[in-house]
Design a protein around this motif. Structure first.
Motif, short mmCIF file in Angstrom:
data_model
loop_
_atom_site.label_atom_id
_atom_site.label_comp_id
_atom_site.label_asym_id
_atom_site.label_seq_id
_atom_site.Cartn_x
_atom_site.Cartn_y
_atom_site.Cartn_z
N ARG A 213 -14.23 0.00 25.63
CA ARG A 213 -13.66 -1.34 25.55
C ARG A 213 -12.32 -1.42 26.27
O ARG A 213 -11.59 -2.40 26.13
CB ARG A 213 -13.52 -1.77 24.09
N ARG A 214 -11.99 -0.35 26.98
CA ARG A 214 -10.77 -0.26 27.79
C ARG A 214 -9.50 -0.37 26.94
O ARG A 214 -8.47 -0.88 27.40
CB ARG A 214 -10.76 -1.32 28.90
N ILE A 215 -9.60 0.12 25.72
CA ILE A 215 -8.41 0.22 24.88
C ILE A 215 -7.80 1.59 25.15
O ILE A 215 -8.17 2.59 24.52
CB ILE A 215 -8.77 0.05 23.39
N LEU A 216 -6.92 1.65 26.10
CA LEU A 216 -6.34 2.91 26.57
C LEU A 216 -4.82 2.78 26.65
O LEU A 216 -4.23 2.78 27.73
CB LEU A 216 -6.92 3.28 27.94
N PRO A 217 -4.14 2.66 25.50
CA PRO A 217 -2.70 2.38 25.51
C PRO A 217 -1.86 3.63 25.80
O PRO A 217 -2.15 4.71 25.30
CB PRO A 217 -2.46 1.90 24.08
N SER A 218 -0.86 3.48 26.63
CA SER A 218 0.14 4.53 26.89
C SER A 218 -0.49 5.92 26.97
O SER A 218 -0.17 6.80 26.17
CB SER A 218 1.21 4.51 25.80
N PRO A 219 -1.38 6.16 27.94
CA PRO A 219 -2.10 7.45 27.95
C PRO A 219 -1.19 8.65 28.10
O PRO A 219 -1.44 9.70 27.48
CB PRO A 219 -3.04 7.30 29.15
N ARG A 220 -0.15 8.52 28.91
CA ARG A 220 0.75 9.67 29.08
C ARG A 220 1.43 10.03 27.76
O ARG A 220 1.59 11.21 27.42
CB ARG A 220 1.80 9.36 30.15
N LEU A 221 1.83 9.01 27.00
CA LEU A 221 2.47 9.26 25.70
C LEU A 221 1.48 9.90 24.73
O LEU A 221 1.84 10.82 23.98
CB LEU A 221 2.99 7.95 25.13
N LEU A 222 0.23 9.44 24.74
CA LEU A 222 -0.78 10.03 23.86
C LEU A 222 -0.96 11.52 24.15
O LEU A 222 -1.05 12.34 23.23
CB LEU A 222 -2.11 9.29 24.02
N VAL A 223 -1.03 11.86 25.43
CA VAL A 223 -1.18 13.27 25.82
C VAL A 223 0.03 14.08 25.37
O VAL A 223 -0.11 15.19 24.83
CB VAL A 223 -1.39 13.39 27.34
N GLN A 224 1.22 13.53 25.59
CA GLN A 224 2.44 14.25 25.22
C GLN A 224 2.53 14.46 23.71
O GLN A 224 2.85 15.57 23.25
CB GLN A 224 3.66 13.48 25.73
N VAL A 225 2.20 13.42 22.94
CA VAL A 225 2.26 13.55 21.48
C VAL A 225 1.21 14.54 20.99
O VAL A 225 1.48 15.40 20.14
CB VAL A 225 2.06 12.18 20.80
N GLY A 226 -0.02 14.46 21.55
CA GLY A 226 -1.07 15.38 21.13
C GLY A 226 -0.74 16.83 21.45
O GLY A 226 -0.92 17.71 20.60
#
Length: 357
Positions: A213-226
Motif C-alpha cells: 500500500r506504499r506505506i513506507l515512512p522514513s525508511p532510512r530512520l527505520l533502518v537506523q533504529v532497527g
C-alpha cells in the motif's frame, strides 16, 4: 497527476538482509567452535547475539511470502504451485547436507550430536517433523517453523484479498492466546503451533501488506533504529544471551521487532532508489546454503585446528577467518552446483503447470 512507479518484483536489499542474517548466525556458532577448540578466545559471549539472525530470517520470510504471492491471493488454483515451490526450496538442499552429516554420524556419533543426550529419529530429521529432540542437523529446528508458516499461509491464500489482513490478525491473536495458556507443552506439535516465534513471520507479512500500500515512512530512520536496536540488544545481553534465546517473549522484543523495522526500512529505501551492492546480493543468494553448511565446516576445521591451539589470540584469529571463508566458499559451491540448478528445474516445472492450467 503522475501515477506511482510499480512495485519492484525483487528487492536486492532483502537479499542483502538474508546474507546479513546468515552471517549473524555463523558468528554465533563461531563463538561456540572457538570456545571448544581454540585457545585464547577472541569472540566474547556478545557474539551469541548473532542468533538473532534467525529472527531476521523469520521476518524476511513473512515479508517475502506476501510480496511474491500478491498476485495469487484469493486464487485457489495457485495453492499447489505455492506449496510445491516452498517444499522444493527447503528440502533438496536440506537432504543433501543432512545425508552428509548422517554418514559422519554413523561412524563418529559424538562429532555430530555430541551436545545431546539421546539420538534423534532420522525420518523425523529428514522430513522436518516436530519432535522433542532437535533434528540431527540442529539448525533444522528453524526450518520446522518455516514449514509451519508455509502451511498456514498457503491456506490463507484461499481467502479473498480483503480478508487477508483480518486472517493475519486472528492468527496472531490465537498464537498469543495459545502461548499464554500453554506455556510449556510437552507435545512437540502443540509446542510448534503456539510458539511466539510465529509472530515474527506474521510481523514480516504485515510489512509486506503495508509496503504493498506504499506505506513506507522514513525508511532510512527505520533502518537506523532497527540496526541500533539490534546492536544495543547484543551489548545488553552479553553474558545472558544463551539464557535469553531459550526463552520466547524476550527474543521477540530484542530481535523480532528491530528485524521488522529493518525489513520495512530496506523496502522503503529500495523503492526510493537505493540498490544493494552486487556482492552483497550474491551473499544473500547463497544464504540458505551458508546457513546449512557453516556448522559442519566450522566443526571440521575446529577439530583440525585443535591440536595446534596455543596461548595467545593469533591461532584463534586464523581459525575464525579461515572457518568463515571456508563456509562462504562451501555455500557458493552448494548454491552454484546444486541449489540453483534445482530451483531452475522447479521454476520450469511450475511454468509448465501454469501453462497446463
Amino acid at each position: 497527476m503522475t501515477p506511482p512507479a510499480p512495485l519492484l518484483a525483487s528487492l536486492t536489499t532483502i537479499q542483502t538482509l538474508r546474507g546479513v542474517a546468515a552471517l549473524m548466525v555463523a558468528i554465533a556458532h563461531l563463538h561456540s567452535v572457538e570456545s571448544r577448540f581454540g585457545g585464547t578466545p577472541l569472540l566474547g559471549s556478545w557474539a551469541l547475539a548473532g542468533f538473532g539472525g534467525v529472527d531476521l530470517f523469520f521476518v524476511i520470510s513473512g515479508f517475502v511470502m506476501v510480496w511474491v504471492t500478491r498476485a495469487d491471493q484469493g486464487k485457489a488454483a495457485s495453492l499447489p504451485s505455492f506449496w510445491f515451490a516452498r517444499l522444493a526450496r527447503i528440502y533438496p538442499l536440506w537432504w543433501l547436507v543432512l545425508s552428509a552429516l548422517v554418514a559422519v554420524w554413523m561412524v563418529k556419533p559424538d562429532w555430530v550430536y555430541a551436545s545431546h543426550e539421546s539420538s534423534p529419529e532420522l525420518w523425523k530429521s529428514y522430513l522436518l517433523v516436530p519432535d522433542k529432540e532437535l533434528p540431527l542437523h540442529a539448525v533444522g529446528w528453524t526450518l520446522i517453523h518455516e514449514l509451519w508458516f508455509y502451511l498456514v499461509f498457503g491456506f490463507m491464500l484461499l481467502l479473498p484479498v480483503r480478508w487477508f489482513p483480518a486472517a493475519l490478525a486472528i492468527w496472531a491473536i490465537v498464537t498469543v492466546a495459545a502461548a499464554s495458556v500453554l506455556p510449556t507443552p510437552e507435545n512437540p506439535f502443540v509446542a510448534l503451533i503456539r510458539h511466539p516465534l510465529t509472530l515474527e513471520f506474521i510481523l514480516g507479512a504485515v510489512v509486506g501488506l503495508v509496503a504493498q500500500r506504499r506505506i513506507l515512512p522514513s525508511p532510512r530512520l527505520l533502518v537506523q533504529v532497527g540496526a541500533f536496536w539490534m546492536l544495543i540488544s547484543a551489548l545488553a545481553l552479553r553474558e545472558n544471551a544463551p539464557a535469553m534465546f531459550g526463552q520466547e517473549w524476550p527474543r521477540l522484543f530484542y530481535f523480532g521487532i528491530p528485524a521488522t523495522l529493518l525489513v520495512w526500512g530496506c523496502v522503503g529505501l529500495e523503492h526510493a532508489g537505493y540498490e544493494s551492492a552486487r556482492w552483497s546480493k550474491s551473499l544473500g543468494d547463497w544464504s540458505y546454503a551458508l546457513y546449512l553448511i557453516h556448522v559442519p565446516v566450522f566443526a571440521a576445521l575446529g577439530r583440525l585446528a585443535a591440536p595446534f591451539s596455543s596461548p595467545g589470540p593469533l591461532d584463534n584469529l586464523i581459525l575464525l577467518v579461515a572457518a568463515l571463508a571456508a563456509a562462504i566458499i562451501a555455500a557458493w559451491i552448494l548454491h552454484i552446483g546444486f541449489d540453483r540448478p534445482i530451483q531452475r528445474l522447479v521454476a520450469r516445472a511450475r511454468g509448465k503447470r501454469a501453462v497446463g492450467g
